[in-house]
Write an enzyme that holds these catalytic residues in place. Structure first.
Site, mmCIF file in Angstrom:
data_model
loop_
_atom_site.group_PDB
_atom_site.id
_atom_site.type_symbol
_atom_site.label_atom_id
_atom_site.label_comp_id
_atom_site.label_asym_id
_atom_site.label_seq_id
_atom_site.Cartn_x
_atom_site.Cartn_y
_atom_site.Cartn_z
ATOM 1 N N LYS A 54 19.064 -11.863 -21.053
ATOM 2 C CA LYS A 54 17.870 -11.848 -20.759
ATOM 3 C C LYS A 54 17.190 -11.382 -19.384
ATOM 4 O O LYS A 54 15.942 -10.485 -19.515
ATOM 5 C CB LYS A 54 17.301 -12.886 -21.220
ATOM 6 N N GLN A 98 16.384 -22.379 -21.940
ATOM 7 C CA GLN A 98 17.790 -22.160 -23.717
ATOM 8 C C GLN A 98 18.021 -23.694 -24.074
ATOM 9 O O GLN A 98 18.790 -24.409 -23.619
ATOM 10 C CB GLN A 98 18.808 -21.257 -22.607
ATOM 11 N N ASP A 121 8.703 -18.614 -25.090
ATOM 12 C CA ASP A 121 9.195 -18.548 -26.983
ATOM 13 C C ASP A 121 8.582 -18.971 -27.742
ATOM 14 O O ASP A 121 8.809 -18.725 -28.881
ATOM 15 C CB ASP A 121 10.469 -19.383 -26.587
#
Ligand code: NDP
Length: 284
Positions: A54, A98, A121
């Site tokens: 990412k 994460q 997200d």
């Protein structure tokens, strides 16, 4: 029949190249690039690979990208104070923590602490609710990537039978909502579903998001269906496979996405899209 292979790597590359043009335009106007911070806690090796990919993708697109790595024993309060600082930082447009987090930290509490305007997200309850009620701000990256793949293929979703296998908050449920918004008739299956094959065999569009290696076999697929494989499973021999038996299903389906090289690269591309859109909202 041998199915079309849906090339997620190529589509993701074209999206990333478009984003890098937008990022440079944004930098010219704002005097700073779009900014994304990824926070990782502990040393889960799978998370480390995703996070590295990412961050690399952000740098390649001309974003400012920062990785904050906190130790495994980090407390929830420490993590929340990092999130608070990032919420207040005007140079950061997107924050991604994460998952999964270590046991001492409540994942949901951390997600809710991220400013909804920076929740790239799309997991914050405000963003999940907005997706449900029809005005999504951030669409969760993986299902958003699947929708882009379907759009790119010219798949006809209005009135189609769409079956999603797997009903998690991060993939299956938002996937079902996005398909519903596109006019599909959606069935959402979970581990308690009786006679899964009876559902999957009705699907014009079949999405597998379970985490069970190659569980969707040719007999479970309607001839001519489009099959998208979200699953990522590491076999004992080290091979990476999805939730779909790709070779078998390719004999029946019209199109199937491979693993690797399907949904995975699209997820990263859509993270860049969400961060770019977050940054561009500041121009308005
Ligand atoms: P979760 O484990 O959170 O959810 C799995 C879902 O599958 C649950 O809803 C579960 O049902 C359902 N399920 C389990 N067994 C069956 C079964 N036999 N029949 C039908 N449904 C079943 O997984 P995630 O959603 O996080 O991830 C799913 C897969 O996608 C994983 O392989 C993951 O690695 C991959 N993934 C890939 C991404 C990418 O970028 N390509 C991104 C995110 C995930 P129940 O609700 O009843 O427990």
């Amino acid at each position: 029949m041998s199915a079309q292979k849906i090339d997620g790597t190529a589509l993701a590359a074209s999206i990333r190249s478009e984003i890098s043009t937008r990022a440079s335009r944004f930098s010219d106007r704002m005097g700073r690039p779009p900014g994304l911070t990824v926070v990782v806690v502990g040393n889960n090796p799978a998370s480390a690979v995703y996070v590295r990919n990412k961050v690399k993708a952000c740098e390649a697109a001309g974003f400012h990208s920062e990785l904050i790595a906190l130790p495994q024993e980090c407390s929830e309060a420490e993590l929340l104070s990092v999130v608070d600082r990032l919420n207040a930082d005007p140079a950061i447009d997107g924050i991604l923590v994460q998952l999964p987090l270590p046991d001492q930290i409540d994942d949901q509490r951390v997600i809710e602490a991220i400013s909804a305007e920076k929740d790239v997200d799309g997991f914050h309850i405000e963003n999940a609710g907005a997706l449900m009620t029809g005005a999504p701000v951030f669409r969760p990256c993986t299902p958003y990537g699947v929708m882009k793949m379907l759009e790119h293929m010219g798949a006809s979703l209005r009135g189609a039978e769409a079956v999603v296998v797997g009903a998690s908050n991060i993939v299956g449920k938002p996937m079902a909502m996005l398909l519903l918004r596109a006019g599909a008739t959606v069935t959402l299956c979970n581990s308690k579903t009786r006679d899964l094959g009876a559902h999957t065999r009705r699907a014009d569009i079949l999405i597998a998001a379970v985490g069970r290696p190659q569980m969707i076999t040719a007999e479970m697929v309607k001839p001519g269906a489009i099959v998208i494989d979200v699953g990522i499973n590491r076999l004992a021999d080290g091979r990476l496979v999805g939730d779909v038996d790709t070779d078998g299903v390719a004999q029946v389906a019209a199109a199937v996405s491979p693993v690797p090289g399907g949904v995975g690269p699209m997820t990263i591309a859509m993270l860049l899209v969400n961060t770019m859109e977050s940054a561009e909202r500041k121009l308005r």
